[in-house]
Design a protein around this motif. Structure first.
Motif, PDB file in Angstrom:
ATOM      1  N   ILE A  46      40.427  38.065  52.363  1.00 17.47           N
ATOM      2  CA  ILE A  46      39.368  37.516  51.513  1.00 17.47           C
ATOM      3  C   ILE A  46      38.499  38.641  50.963  1.00 17.47           C
ATOM      4  O   ILE A  46      38.120  38.629  49.786  1.00 17.47           O
ATOM      5  N   MET A  47      38.206  39.637  51.799  1.00 14.25           N
ATOM      6  CA  MET A  47      37.412  40.788  51.343  1.00 14.25           C
ATOM      7  C   MET A  47      38.131  41.548  50.225  1.00 14.25           C
ATOM      8  O   MET A  47      37.504  41.947  49.242  1.00 14.25           O
ATOM      9  N   ILE A  48      39.428  41.756  50.396  1.00 13.51           N
ATOM     10  CA  ILE A  48      40.192  42.487  49.381  1.00 13.51           C
ATOM     11  C   ILE A  48      40.227  41.724  48.066  1.00 13.51           C
ATOM     12  O   ILE A  48      39.974  42.285  46.990  1.00 13.51           O
ATOM     13  N   ILE A  49      40.523  40.443  48.134  1.00 17.94           N
ATOM     14  CA  ILE A  49      40.632  39.629  46.917  1.00 17.94           C
ATOM     15  C   ILE A  49      39.281  39.513  46.215  1.00 17.94           C
ATOM     16  O   ILE A  49      39.200  39.657  44.991  1.00 17.94           O
ATOM     17  N   SER A  50      38.213  39.285  46.983  1.00 19.39           N
ATOM     18  CA  SER A  50      36.901  39.155  46.345  1.00 19.39           C
ATOM     19  C   SER A  50      36.435  40.491  45.765  1.00 19.39           C
ATOM     20  O   SER A  50      35.775  40.513  44.721  1.00 19.39           O
ATOM     21  N   ALA A  51      36.771  41.600  46.400  1.00 17.96           N
ATOM     22  CA  ALA A  51      36.409  42.906  45.842  1.00 17.96           C
ATOM     23  C   ALA A  51      37.129  43.138  44.516  1.00 17.96           C
ATOM     24  O   ALA A  51      36.557  43.688  43.573  1.00 17.96           O
ATOM     25  N   PHE A  52      38.369  42.679  44.430  1.00 17.02           N
ATOM     26  CA  PHE A  52      39.123  42.816  43.193  1.00 17.02           C
ATOM     27  C   PHE A  52      38.476  42.017  42.063  1.00 17.02           C
ATOM     28  O   PHE A  52      38.279  42.528  40.958  1.00 17.02           O
ATOM     29  N   THR A  54      35.379  40.833  41.862  1.00 17.62           N
ATOM     30  CA  THR A  54      33.977  41.160  41.573  1.00 17.62           C
ATOM     31  C   THR A  54      33.786  42.642  41.261  1.00 17.62           C
ATOM     32  O   THR A  54      32.651  43.107  41.211  1.00 17.62           O
ATOM     33  N   PHE A  55      34.892  43.337  41.069  1.00 23.93           N
ATOM     34  CA  PHE A  55      34.857  44.775  40.749  1.00 23.93           C
ATOM     35  C   PHE A  55      34.113  45.571  41.822  1.00 23.93           C
ATOM     36  O   PHE A  55      33.389  46.515  41.519  1.00 23.93           O
ATOM     37  N   GLY A  56      34.274  45.164  43.082  1.00 27.16           N
ATOM     38  CA  GLY A  56      33.700  45.891  44.209  1.00 27.16           C
ATOM     39  C   GLY A  56      32.304  45.480  44.621  1.00 27.16           C
ATOM     40  O   GLY A  56      31.808  45.930  45.641  1.00 27.16           O
ATOM     41  N   ILE A  57      31.651  44.627  43.847  1.00 28.40           N
ATOM     42  CA  ILE A  57      30.275  44.218  44.172  1.00 28.40           C
ATOM     43  C   ILE A  57      30.236  43.480  45.515  1.00 28.40           C
ATOM     44  O   ILE A  57      29.295  43.650  46.289  1.00 28.40           O
ATOM     45  N   SER A  58      31.251  42.677  45.813  1.00 29.44           N
ATOM     46  CA  SER A  58      31.263  41.915  47.068  1.00 29.44           C
ATOM     47  C   SER A  58      31.315  42.841  48.284  1.00 29.44           C
ATOM     48  O   SER A  58      30.907  42.441  49.372  1.00 29.44           O
ATOM     49  N   SER A  59      31.763  44.062  48.088  1.00 30.22           N
ATOM     50  CA  SER A  59      31.812  45.025  49.195  1.00 30.22           C
ATOM     51  C   SER A  59      30.412  45.407  49.672  1.00 30.22           C
ATOM     52  O   SER A  59      30.258  45.936  50.767  1.00 30.22           O
ATOM     53  N   LEU A  60      29.406  45.143  48.858  1.00 25.21           N
ATOM     54  CA  LEU A  60      28.025  45.391  49.249  1.00 25.21           C
ATOM     55  C   LEU A  60      27.402  44.173  49.921  1.00 25.21           C
ATOM     56  O   LEU A  60      26.334  44.279  50.531  1.00 25.21           O
ATOM     57  N   ILE A  61      28.057  43.016  49.823  1.00 18.16           N
ATOM     58  CA  ILE A  61      27.539  41.777  50.417  1.00 18.16           C
ATOM     59  C   ILE A  61      28.140  41.542  51.798  1.00 18.16           C
ATOM     60  O   ILE A  61      27.445  41.112  52.715  1.00 18.16           O
ATOM     61  N   PHE A  62      29.432  41.807  51.967  1.00 23.68           N
ATOM     62  CA  PHE A  62      30.121  41.503  53.218  1.00 23.68           C
ATOM     63  C   PHE A  62      29.525  42.189  54.450  1.00 23.68           C
ATOM     64  O   PHE A  62      29.535  41.588  55.529  1.00 23.68           O
ATOM     65  N   PRO A  63      29.003  43.405  54.380  1.00 17.68           N
ATOM     66  CA  PRO A  63      28.413  43.994  55.596  1.00 17.68           C
ATOM     67  C   PRO A  63      27.267  43.168  56.180  1.00 17.68           C
ATOM     68  O   PRO A  63      27.013  43.213  57.368  1.00 17.68           O
ATOM     69  N   PHE A  64      26.595  42.388  55.339  1.00 19.61           N
ATOM     70  CA  PHE A  64      25.493  41.563  55.813  1.00 19.61           C
ATOM     71  C   PHE A  64      25.967  40.282  56.496  1.00 19.61           C
ATOM     72  O   PHE A  64      25.235  39.707  57.292  1.00 19.61           O
TER      73      PHE A  64
END
Length: 105
Positions: A46-52, A54-64
């Motif tokens: 899910i992290m990989i697909i959402s990063a794709f 959202t152009f990487g923006i979701s990678s700043l949300i998932f750590p939270f």
């Protein structure tokens, strides 16, 4: 460093695992790899697909949110807290959910 660390135990199988609570620095720096190392394949993909998408923006949300999602999935799978680095009531209020504590035989 996480806010707290819980040791989870599955009462039926006796399998133990650790679940950090709070911000996930490893997810911030390594993306989906911590999920894969924990055996959480679905959320890693899910992290990989959402990063794709959202152009990487979701990678700043998932750590939270990742550590809470991992803990919630573990509890739904039958795990209970067998040890904690902080008082359970403080952790429960931070997570805003019931934290199951069990006796391990």
């Amino acid at each position: 460093m996480a806010f707290a660390t819980l040791e989870l135990t599955h009462p039926a199988t006796g399998i133990k695992k650790k679940s950090p609570i709070g911000f996930s620095w490893t997810t911030l720096f390594f993306g989906p790899f911590p999920a894969f190392f924990r055996g959480d394949w679905a959320f890693g993909f899910i992290m990989i697909i959402s990063a794709f998408f959202t152009f990487g923006i979701s990678s700043l949300i998932f750590p939270f949110i990742y550590n809470k999602m991992y803990f919630k999935k573990s509890v739904e799978g039958g795990y209970v807290v067998s040890a904690s680095s902080k008082p359970i009531d403080i952790i429960a209020s931070k997570l805003n959910m019931r934290v199951p504590v069990g006796e391990v035989v």
